[in-house]
Design an enzyme around this catalytic site. Structure first.
Site, short mmCIF file in Angstrom:
data_model
loop_
_atom_site.label_atom_id
_atom_site.label_comp_id
_atom_site.label_asym_id
_atom_site.label_seq_id
_atom_site.Cartn_x
_atom_site.Cartn_y
_atom_site.Cartn_z
N THR A 128 44.04 36.28 30.10
CA THR A 128 44.42 37.42 29.27
C THR A 128 45.77 38.00 29.72
OG1 THR A 128 42.07 37.95 29.04
CG2 THR A 128 43.63 39.66 28.41
N THR A 129 45.89 38.26 31.01
CA THR A 129 47.13 38.82 31.56
C THR A 129 48.31 37.89 31.34
OG1 THR A 129 45.84 39.99 33.23
CG2 THR A 129 48.19 39.75 33.67
N TYR A 135 34.43 32.24 31.73
CA TYR A 135 35.18 33.50 31.71
C TYR A 135 34.50 34.42 30.70
CZ TYR A 135 39.38 36.49 30.99
OH TYR A 135 40.27 37.54 30.87
N LYS A 166 33.74 34.23 35.95
CA LYS A 166 34.68 35.35 35.97
C LYS A 166 34.08 36.40 35.04
CE LYS A 166 39.51 36.66 34.95
NZ LYS A 166 39.32 37.82 34.09
N SER A 177 34.27 39.73 33.42
CA SER A 177 35.15 40.84 33.04
C SER A 177 34.43 41.77 32.07
CB SER A 177 36.45 40.31 32.42
OG SER A 177 37.18 39.60 33.39
N GLY A 216 35.82 41.01 37.37
CA GLY A 216 37.09 41.13 36.67
C GLY A 216 37.47 42.52 36.21
N ASP A 270 38.93 45.60 37.84
CA ASP A 270 39.53 45.94 39.13
C ASP A 270 39.09 47.31 39.65
OD1 ASP A 270 40.77 43.76 38.00
OD2 ASP A 270 42.80 44.36 38.55
N GLU A 271 38.99 48.27 38.73
CA GLU A 271 38.70 49.65 39.16
C GLU A 271 37.23 49.84 39.55
OE1 GLU A 271 38.77 49.63 34.57
OE2 GLU A 271 39.78 48.61 36.23
N VAL A 308 38.92 38.57 40.17
CA VAL A 308 40.10 38.11 39.43
C VAL A 308 40.64 39.30 38.66
CG1 VAL A 308 41.01 36.46 37.75
CG2 VAL A 308 39.00 35.85 39.11
N SER A 331 44.44 41.63 37.13
CA SER A 331 45.88 41.78 36.96
C SER A 331 46.50 42.67 38.03
CB SER A 331 46.20 42.35 35.57
OG SER A 331 45.68 43.67 35.44
#
Length: 320
Positions: free
Chosen positions: A51-52, A143, A173, A175, A199, A201-202, A216, A218
Site C-alpha cells: 500500500t505504502t 496480506y 500481515k 493490517s 500492520g 503501527d499505532e 510491517v 510505513s
C-alpha cells in the site's frame, strides 16, 4: 518444505516508491534508501510494492523493476525482502510471484482481490493457492487489509488449515484493528511457527502483548529507531517504558491523522526526515501540502523525534 531463511520477525518497513516530479519511478535513490533504513533506523527487513509503495498504482513492468532494484541494492545489507505480488488478475499475480522467485526475493505476499471479490474462505484460498504455486520455493504471506479490499473474511478463519492447502504459507500481515481476530490467529496456531506481523503501527504494543512476532508499517521508515526501542523495552519486560514509547509514537500519528494522513503524507515526511526525495504520489493521490509538511516537522521536533541536526541538507526544498 524447508526454507533457508529464518522466520520473518522484528520491524519490516513498508517501502515507499520514490518518484520524480513527473510521476516516473526514481530508481536512483533506492540504494541510498536501503542504507538509510539500515544505518539510521535499524530496520533490515522490507515489504515492497504494498500500500505504502503504491504497488497497485504501478504497471506490472514497473512493479518488476522496483522489486529488482530493492533486491539488488539490498543484497548483503537487508535481512529479508518480501515482495507484494497481489493483483486483480490471477495471471498478473502469478507472473509477479514467479518473477520475485527469479530475482532472489525472500518471500511474497498477496492481498485479496478487491474488485471481483472472493466471498468465502475457500474461494480466497483457491486464489492464494494458485499464486503461491507460481513460486513454490518462496515463503508465502497473506496480506489482510479489509478496510481497503472490502474482503471481510476473518483472518482466524482463513488460517484454519491453510498450510494443508498452501504448503509454503508462512505468515500473515495483519493490517486491521480487530485484536480479537488477531489474537485468535496467534492462539489457534501456536504450533505452526507462523510469522504474525501486525500492520497498525499505532497499536503495535497491544499486538505484541497478543503475540505478534513482528510488524510491517510505513512509519518504520522514519520512526524505526524509536519503535525498535519500544520492542527492546517489551523484550526486557519493561512494560512501563514500552508504553511510554508507544504513547509517544501515538502522539505523532494522532496528530497527523487529524491533518489527513496517507501515502502522500508519508512520502512528504520521509523526504523531510531522511533528506531522500520521495517525490509526489501517483494520481489519483494528491501531493501533500506544504502546510502539512511544516506541521508534521514541528510535531516531530516537539516530540524529540527530530532535531535540527537530523534534518538533511535540502530536505525542505525537496519536499516543497
Amino acid at each position: 518444505m524447508a526454507f533457508p531463511k529464518k522466520k520473518l520477525q522484528g520491524l519490516v518497513a513498508a517501502t515507499i516508491t520514490p518518484m520524480t516530479e513527473n510521476g516516473e519511478i526514481n530508481f536512483s535513490v533506492i540504494g541510498q534508501y536501503v542504507d538509510y533504513l539500515v544505518k539510521e533506523q535499524g530496520v533490515k527487513n522490507i515489504f515492497v510494492n504494498g500500500t505504502t509503495g503504491e504497488g497497485l498504482s504501478l504497471s506490472i513492468s514497473e512493479r518488476r523493476q522496483v522489486a529488482e532494484e530493492w533486491v539488488t541494492k539490498g543484497k548483503d545489507k537487508l535481512d529479508q525482502v518480501v515482495i507484494h505480488v497481489g493483483a486483480l488478475s490471477l495471471k498478473e499475480s502469478q507472473e509477479l510471484a514467479q518473477h520475485a522467485a527469479e530475482i532472489g526475493a525472500d518471500g511474497i505476499a498477496v492481498i485479496a482481490p478487491f474488485f471481483l471479490k472472493p466471498w468465502t474462505k475457500d474461494i480466497l484460498i483457491n486464489f492464494l493457492k494458485e499464486v503461491a504455486a507460481a513460486a513454490p520455493a518462496l515463503p508465502f504471506y497473506y496480506y489482510h487489509i479489509p478496510a481497503l479490499t472490502g474482503v471481510k473474511i476473518r483472518a482466524e478463519e482463513l488460517l484454519d488449515g491453510i498450510q494443508d492447502k498452501i504448503p509454503t504459507f508462512r505468515g500473515l500481515k495483519f493490517s486491521d484493528t480487530d485484536l480479537l481476530d488477531f489474537g485468535q490467529c496467534v492462539d489457534q496456531n501456536r504450533q505452526q511457527q507462523f510469522a504474525f506481523l501486525f500492520g497498525v503501527d499505532e497499536q503495535l504494543l497491544s499486538a505484541l502483548v497478543m503475540g505478534a512476532t513482528g510488524a510491517v508499517g510505513s512509519t518504520y521508515n522514519y520512526l524505526g529507531k524509536k519503535t525498535n526501542q519500544m520492542l527492546e523495552a517489551f523484550e526486557r519486560k519493561d512494560l512501563s517504558l514500552a508504553l511510554n514509547y508507544q504513547f509517544c509514537i501515538q502522539r505523532f500519528i494522532n496528530f497527523v491523522v487529524k491533518l489527513g494522513f496517507g501515502v502522500s503524507q508519508t512520502k512528504a515526511i520521509m523526504t523531510l526526515v531522511s533528506g531522500i526525495p520521495m517525490g509526489p504520489p501517483r494520481l489519483p493521490l494528491q501531493k501533500a501540502s506544504r502546510e502539512f509538511t511544516d506541521s508534521a516537522e514541528a510535531k516531530l521536533k516537539s516530540l524529540d523525534f527530530l532535531s535540527f541536526a537530523d534534518l538533511k541538507d535540502g530536505s525542505l526544498e525537496a519536499s516543497s
